[in-house]
Design a protein around this motif. Structure first.
Motif, short mmCIF file in Angstrom:
data_model
loop_
_atom_site.label_atom_id
_atom_site.label_comp_id
_atom_site.label_asym_id
_atom_site.label_seq_id
_atom_site.Cartn_x
_atom_site.Cartn_y
_atom_site.Cartn_z
N GLY A 157 0.79 -1.23 0.00
CA GLY A 157 0.00 0.00 0.00
C GLY A 157 0.82 1.27 0.00
N THR A 158 2.13 1.14 0.11
CA THR A 158 3.01 2.30 0.10
C THR A 158 3.71 2.36 -1.25
OG1 THR A 158 3.39 2.09 2.48
CG2 THR A 158 4.93 3.47 1.25
N TYR A 159 3.41 3.40 -2.03
CA TYR A 159 3.95 3.46 -3.38
C TYR A 159 4.35 4.89 -3.75
CZ TYR A 159 -1.02 4.61 -4.24
OH TYR A 159 -2.27 5.16 -4.18
N THR A 160 4.99 5.03 -4.88
CA THR A 160 5.50 6.33 -5.32
C THR A 160 4.94 6.70 -6.69
OG1 THR A 160 7.53 7.62 -5.71
CG2 THR A 160 7.54 5.33 -6.46
N SER A 161 5.03 7.98 -6.99
CA SER A 161 4.67 8.52 -8.32
C SER A 161 3.21 8.25 -8.69
CB SER A 161 5.60 7.95 -9.40
OG SER A 161 6.95 8.20 -9.09
N ASP A 162 2.34 8.19 -7.67
CA ASP A 162 0.91 7.93 -7.92
C ASP A 162 0.69 6.66 -8.72
OD1 ASP A 162 0.02 10.25 -6.57
OD2 ASP A 162 0.48 11.47 -8.32
N ASN A 163 1.59 5.71 -8.55
CA ASN A 163 1.50 4.45 -9.30
C ASN A 163 1.49 3.29 -8.30
OD1 ASN A 163 1.76 2.20 -10.91
ND2 ASN A 163 3.54 2.93 -12.05
N PRO A 164 0.32 2.69 -8.04
CA PRO A 164 0.24 1.60 -7.07
C PRO A 164 1.16 0.42 -7.40
CG PRO A 164 -1.95 2.40 -7.63
CD PRO A 164 -1.00 3.05 -8.58
N ALA A 165 1.51 0.26 -8.69
CA ALA A 165 2.41 -0.83 -9.06
C ALA A 165 3.82 -0.59 -8.54
CB ALA A 165 2.44 -1.01 -10.58
N ALA A 166 4.18 0.68 -8.32
CA ALA A 166 5.52 1.03 -7.84
C ALA A 166 5.52 1.06 -6.32
CB ALA A 166 5.96 2.37 -8.42
N ASN A 167 5.16 -0.05 -5.72
CA ASN A 167 5.07 -0.11 -4.26
C ASN A 167 6.32 -0.73 -3.66
OD1 ASN A 167 4.50 -3.15 -3.85
ND2 ASN A 167 2.93 -2.55 -5.35
N PHE A 168 6.47 -0.53 -2.35
CA PHE A 168 7.68 -1.02 -1.67
C PHE A 168 7.80 -2.53 -1.75
CE2 PHE A 168 9.69 -2.56 2.31
CZ PHE A 168 10.97 -2.17 2.03
N GLN A 169 6.69 -3.25 -1.60
CA GLN A 169 6.73 -4.70 -1.68
C GLN A 169 7.29 -5.15 -3.03
OE1 GLN A 169 3.16 -6.95 -2.69
NE2 GLN A 169 3.39 -8.14 -0.80
N PHE A 170 6.81 -4.56 -4.10
CA PHE A 170 7.25 -4.92 -5.46
C PHE A 170 8.75 -4.64 -5.62
CE2 PHE A 170 8.18 -3.57 -9.80
CZ PHE A 170 7.75 -4.66 -10.54
N LEU A 171 9.18 -3.44 -5.21
CA LEU A 171 10.59 -3.07 -5.38
C LEU A 171 11.51 -3.98 -4.58
CD1 LEU A 171 10.45 0.83 -5.19
CD2 LEU A 171 10.67 -0.58 -7.23
N ALA A 172 11.17 -4.21 -3.31
CA ALA A 172 12.04 -5.01 -2.45
C ALA A 172 12.18 -6.43 -2.96
CB ALA A 172 11.50 -4.99 -1.03
N ILE A 173 11.07 -7.03 -3.38
CA ILE A 173 11.12 -8.40 -3.88
C ILE A 173 11.90 -8.46 -5.19
CG2 ILE A 173 9.72 -10.30 -4.80
CD1 ILE A 173 7.60 -9.59 -2.71
N LYS A 174 11.72 -7.47 -6.05
CA LYS A 174 12.47 -7.43 -7.31
C LYS A 174 13.97 -7.35 -7.04
CE LYS A 174 9.81 -7.31 -11.08
NZ LYS A 174 10.05 -8.12 -12.28
N LEU A 175 14.37 -6.47 -6.13
CA LEU A 175 15.79 -6.30 -5.83
C LEU A 175 16.37 -7.56 -5.20
CD1 LEU A 175 15.74 -2.64 -4.49
CD2 LEU A 175 16.74 -3.43 -6.63
N LEU A 176 15.62 -8.19 -4.31
CA LEU A 176 16.08 -9.43 -3.71
C LEU A 176 16.23 -10.54 -4.75
CD1 LEU A 176 14.09 -9.57 -0.36
CD2 LEU A 176 16.56 -9.76 -0.61
N SER A 177 15.45 -10.45 -5.81
CA SER A 177 15.51 -11.45 -6.87
C SER A 177 16.61 -11.18 -7.88
CB SER A 177 14.15 -11.53 -7.58
OG SER A 177 13.13 -11.91 -6.67
N GLY A 178 17.34 -10.08 -7.69
CA GLY A 178 18.50 -9.80 -8.53
C GLY A 178 18.27 -8.85 -9.68
N TYR A 179 17.08 -8.26 -9.77
CA TYR A 179 16.83 -7.29 -10.83
C TYR A 179 17.59 -6.00 -10.55
CZ TYR A 179 13.03 -10.20 -12.64
OH TYR A 179 12.30 -11.23 -13.17
#
Length: 215
Positions: A157-179
């Motif tokens: 539920g915490t996101y940036t740029s008025d874009n719900p897809a750009a949320n902290f959960q998405f970013l953290a999991i992506k980075l942990l996955s090596g992206y």
């Protein structure tokens, strides 16, 4: 002059001979950039710094360098070697600019040169504190599970740029996955600097929440 330097100089002169925006200049520039890449003599400045972010910064710096070459090829002095010119620009200008774009801000007290982007492979080999001793909490396998379950929905539920897809959960999991930041930026259509700053703020903001979940 060695054959590589001579070839690069010929291509640079060829580009200069044609008016800007003409097909002939674009072709010469394309050949020049390709030859620079193939020479494998581009400098890699400041190696050992910016752990976990170095490749993102280097890729951004190269893009800026190549754009500059295309736009400012007339500034090239044929009395200099091409690699001498481009390596100076890469180290003294574009790498520094790219590092400021990708790491514009970090939480107070954190040295951005020592921040690492973790991958799942890293977590298999090292403990969290060994990887990012300055970040609290460090991202770990337990934290990954916490991110995925997100019991209260705060990470998604915490996101940036008025874009719900750009949320902290998405970013953290992506980075942990090596992206890389570059890959994530392209997927979301949001600048790396915006995403990186948001992510660092969230790490600090959610530190108490991670401790609560993992206690």
């Amino acid at each position: 002059m060695n054959p590589i330097d001579e070839r690069l100089k010929q291509l640079a002169r060829e580009a200069q001979r044609h008016p800007p925006k003409t097909p002939q200049r674009r072709l010469a520039l394309a050949k020049l950039l390709s030859a620079i890449q193939q020479s494998r003599k581009l400098t890699r400045p400041y190696q050992g710094q910016f752990q976990g972010f170095y490749e993102d910064i280097y890729d951004e710096a190269k893009q800026r360098l190549f754009c500059h070459i295309c736009e400012k090829i007339d500034d090239y002095d044929p009395n200099r070697e091409v690699l001498q010119w481009v390596n100076f620009l890469l180290k003294q200008r574009f790498f520094i600019e790219a590092s400021r774009t990708i790491l514009p801000t970090t939480p107070k007290g954190i040295d951005p040169k020592k921040v690492s982007r973790l991958t799942l492979d890293d977590l298999d080999r090292k403990t969290c504190n060994e990887l990012n001793p300055q970040l609290n909490p460090s991202l770990s396998q337990d934290v990954l599970q916490c991110l995925e379950s997100d019991p209260e929905g705060v990470f998604k539920g915490t996101y940036t740029s008025d874009n719900p897809a750009a949320n902290f959960q998405f970013l953290a999991i992506k980075l942990l996955s090596g992206y890389s930041w570059k890959e994530i930026s392209e997927e979301l259509g949001i600048k790396i600097s915006t995403l990186s700053s948001f992510y660092q703020r969230c790490l600090t903001k959610f530190a108490p929440k991670f401790r609560e979940y993992l206690s």
